[in-house]
Enzyme design. Structure first.
Site, mmCIF file in Angstrom:
data_model
loop_
_atom_site.group_PDB
_atom_site.id
_atom_site.type_symbol
_atom_site.label_atom_id
_atom_site.label_comp_id
_atom_site.label_asym_id
_atom_site.label_seq_id
_atom_site.Cartn_x
_atom_site.Cartn_y
_atom_site.Cartn_z
ATOM 1 N N HIS A 252 0.831 -1.224 0.000
ATOM 2 C CA HIS A 252 0.000 0.000 0.000
ATOM 3 C C HIS A 252 0.859 1.264 0.000
ATOM 4 O O HIS A 252 0.444 2.296 0.512
ATOM 5 C CB HIS A 252 -0.947 0.032 1.206
ATOM 6 C CG HIS A 252 -1.688 -1.247 1.441
ATOM 7 N ND1 HIS A 252 -2.902 -1.533 0.851
ATOM 8 C CD2 HIS A 252 -1.353 -2.345 2.172
ATOM 9 C CE1 HIS A 252 -3.297 -2.735 1.242
ATOM 10 N NE2 HIS A 252 -2.370 -3.253 2.021
ATOM 11 N N SER B 133 15.584 21.618 -15.992
ATOM 12 C CA SER B 133 14.403 22.426 -16.280
ATOM 13 C C SER B 133 14.861 23.734 -16.894
ATOM 14 O O SER B 133 15.927 24.251 -16.550
ATOM 15 C CB SER B 133 13.644 22.684 -14.978
ATOM 16 O OG SER B 133 12.876 23.859 -15.093
ATOM 17 N N LYS C 263 16.533 21.684 -10.741
ATOM 18 C CA LYS C 263 15.882 20.445 -11.145
ATOM 19 C C LYS C 263 16.787 19.481 -11.912
ATOM 20 O O LYS C 263 17.585 19.883 -12.734
ATOM 21 C CB LYS C 263 14.658 20.753 -12.034
ATOM 22 C CG LYS C 263 13.517 21.413 -11.306
ATOM 23 C CD LYS C 263 12.756 20.460 -10.398
ATOM 24 C CE LYS C 263 11.762 19.616 -11.116
ATOM 25 N NZ LYS C 263 10.519 20.221 -11.463
ATOM 26 N N GLU D 245 10.269 8.586 -17.082
ATOM 27 C CA GLU D 245 8.889 9.033 -17.320
ATOM 28 C C GLU D 245 8.439 8.687 -18.740
ATOM 29 O O GLU D 245 7.301 8.268 -18.965
ATOM 30 C CB GLU D 245 8.772 10.545 -17.088
ATOM 31 C CG GLU D 245 8.898 10.915 -15.618
ATOM 32 C CD GLU D 245 8.970 12.424 -15.391
ATOM 33 O OE1 GLU D 245 8.684 13.202 -16.317
ATOM 34 O OE2 GLU D 245 9.327 12.823 -14.268
#
Ligand code: ARG
Length: 460
Positions: free
Chosen positions: A155, A276, A282, A289
């Site tokens: 979970h 970024s 970043k 992804e």
């Protein structure tokens, strides 16, 4: 140039041609198309259906076309409907009359069924190599991390301590099944449709065993209608790729989480991350992804082809031309994903301290504390309650179970003794899990041995 001009009186409208044509995409399997034609031509000559001289001319002509397509000396011209028409026309241009005999005893229906099979089979072999490389990388990382402790989750809550080797081992199992699935498909699909003709075989004395053998098949297919309309193996392949894409996506999701500021379990190599344009701090996990995102394309191909096939009466129908672009895309997508993912994994660094710290903080040893009481005669349900109360106390004080004093333990149950600390240390929590399949290093070593043997026993 049309293969079927004879019966027609009107010129084909350009829009119809553009809609109908497949050369723009089926040129991708020109190698397989020519390989199939070489086998067919050799069989025709061998059976005396065409002359030896025509057979020899076809062989030389087809080989020349293959070479010239590879080198770029010959290019595809959009006036042709498909790769089959293009190759036949090029052959006739090169060897004259004999070229027009190539299609004797063959239809584009069995030809395209063959080409697609050969193409899928070749791609399965390449995919197999990519899965092997990924599995080898995983095995290496497993061996390095037998004692890298980390929390195991259910979970997405910290549950019990495991090791990184064990966690990676779960993915080894998934990708190994993916590899086996490909091998299963390859075995099942390996029958040759050539000779099925348009749908009902032919009247020529074709030697289907010969062409099947020439092309590396186990034998000929047994029903000519099924031969030209079967795309099950493509669906199976897309199904297997969809499952593999799902596995990659799950792994990517974990890497993305682990790479976040909150986890810091991994550091991605700069080569597999991007910055970024606005936020200087970043370092984004773009590759992970993208691999996760590309899952949609692969599932899409499977659902598209299932839908294309669902209402098709026997035997060949043009709908089936739709199998190609989506299958090519799914295969190419997965080849890219597998190669990139393996590269990313080989360059990732695991932050052992952060993983161990996280395992210590999340009460992952609570079950072991309860088991300690059980081993000293406390019924499990009572032990569960006792440890639950201790956890509550620790949460209030922002502590780990290991930080409690012996008095505090004893207050909760007099059964606790000084050896509780050893019993609930991460190391012993993991080491006590000794059954095969569990994270204990001894059990993991056995599993790694088995995994190595699986990879050595190629192909599987
Ligand atoms: N381009 C077609 C396909 O991909 C080849 C078979 C054409 N056969 C036919 N009868 N029109 O399916």
């Amino acid at each position: 140039m049309k293969l079927w001009g004879g019966r027609f009186t009107k010129e084909e409208n350009q829009l119809v041609h553009n809609f109908n044509e497949s050369l723009s995409f089926d040129q991708k399997f020109y190698e397989q198309d020519i390989r199939g034609s070489l086998a067919h031509a050799a069989m025709l000559a061998r059976q005396g259906i065409i002359s030896e001289a025509d057979g020899a001319a076809m062989e030389a002509g087809l080989k020349g076309i293959l070479e010239d397509l590879r080198s770029g000396a010959l290019t595809f011209s959009s006036e042709y409907e498909d790769i089959h028409s293009f190759v036949e026309a090029a052959l006739t241009e090169r060897i004259g009359e004999a070229g027009k005999r190539l299609h004797t005893g063959r239809s584009r229906n069995d030809q395209v069924a063959l080409d697609m099979k050969l193409y899928c089979r070749d791609e399965i072999d390449q995919l197999d190599g990519l899965f092997l490389a990924l599995l080898q990388e995983l095995l290496k990382r497993m061996e390095e991390n037998l004692e890298t402790y980390m929390p195991g989750f259910t979970h997405l809550q910290k549950a019990q301590p495991v090791t990184l080797a064990h966690h990676l081992g779960a993915y080894f199992e998934m990708f190994y099944r993916d590899k086996q699935r490909l091998a299963d498909i390859r075995r099942r699909m390996n029958l040759c449709p050539l000779g099925a003709g348009a749908l009902a075989g032919t009247t020529y004395p074709l030697d289907r065993d010969y062409t099947a053998k020439q092309l590396g098949f186990d034998g000929p297919t047994l029903n000519s209608m099924d031969s030209v309309s079967d795309r099950d193996y493509v669906l199976e392949l897309l199904g297997a790729l969809s499952i593999a894409a799902m596995h990659l996506s799950r792994f990517c999701e974990e890497i993305i989480l682990w790479n976040s500021n909150e986890y810091r379990f991994v550091e991605l190599d700069d080569a597999y991350s991007t910055g970024s344009s606005i936020m200087p701090q970043k370092k984004n996990p773009d590759i992970a992804e993208l691999v996760r995102g590309k899952t949609g394309r692969v599932y899409g191909a499977l659902v598209s082809l299932l839908t294309v096939m669902k209402g098709i009466p026997l035997a060949y129908n043009k709908d089936m031309q739709e199998d190609k672009e989506l299958t090519f895309d799914a295969i190419d997508t997965m080849k890219g994903c597998l190669a990139l993912f393996t590269g990313m994994l080989s360059a990732i660094s695991f932050n052992r301290e952060a993983m161990e710290e996280s395992a210590k903080k999340g009460f992952t040893n609570a079950t072991d504390a309860a088991d300690y009481l059980v081993s000293r005669g406390v019924p499990f349900r009572d032990a569960h309650g006792i440890v639950g109360r201790l956890v509550l106390r620790c949460i209030e004080k922002n502590q780990a179970l290991d930080d409690l004093s012996l008095e505090e333990f004893k207050e909760a149950s007099p059964v606790f003794e000084a050896d509780i600390y050893e019993a609930i240390s991460l190391k012993s929590c993991v080491e006590k899990r000794v059954t095969i399949g569990a994270p204990g290093p001894e059990a993991m070593k056995q599993v790694i041995e088995i995994c190595r043997e699986r990879l050595e026993k190629q192909p599987q």
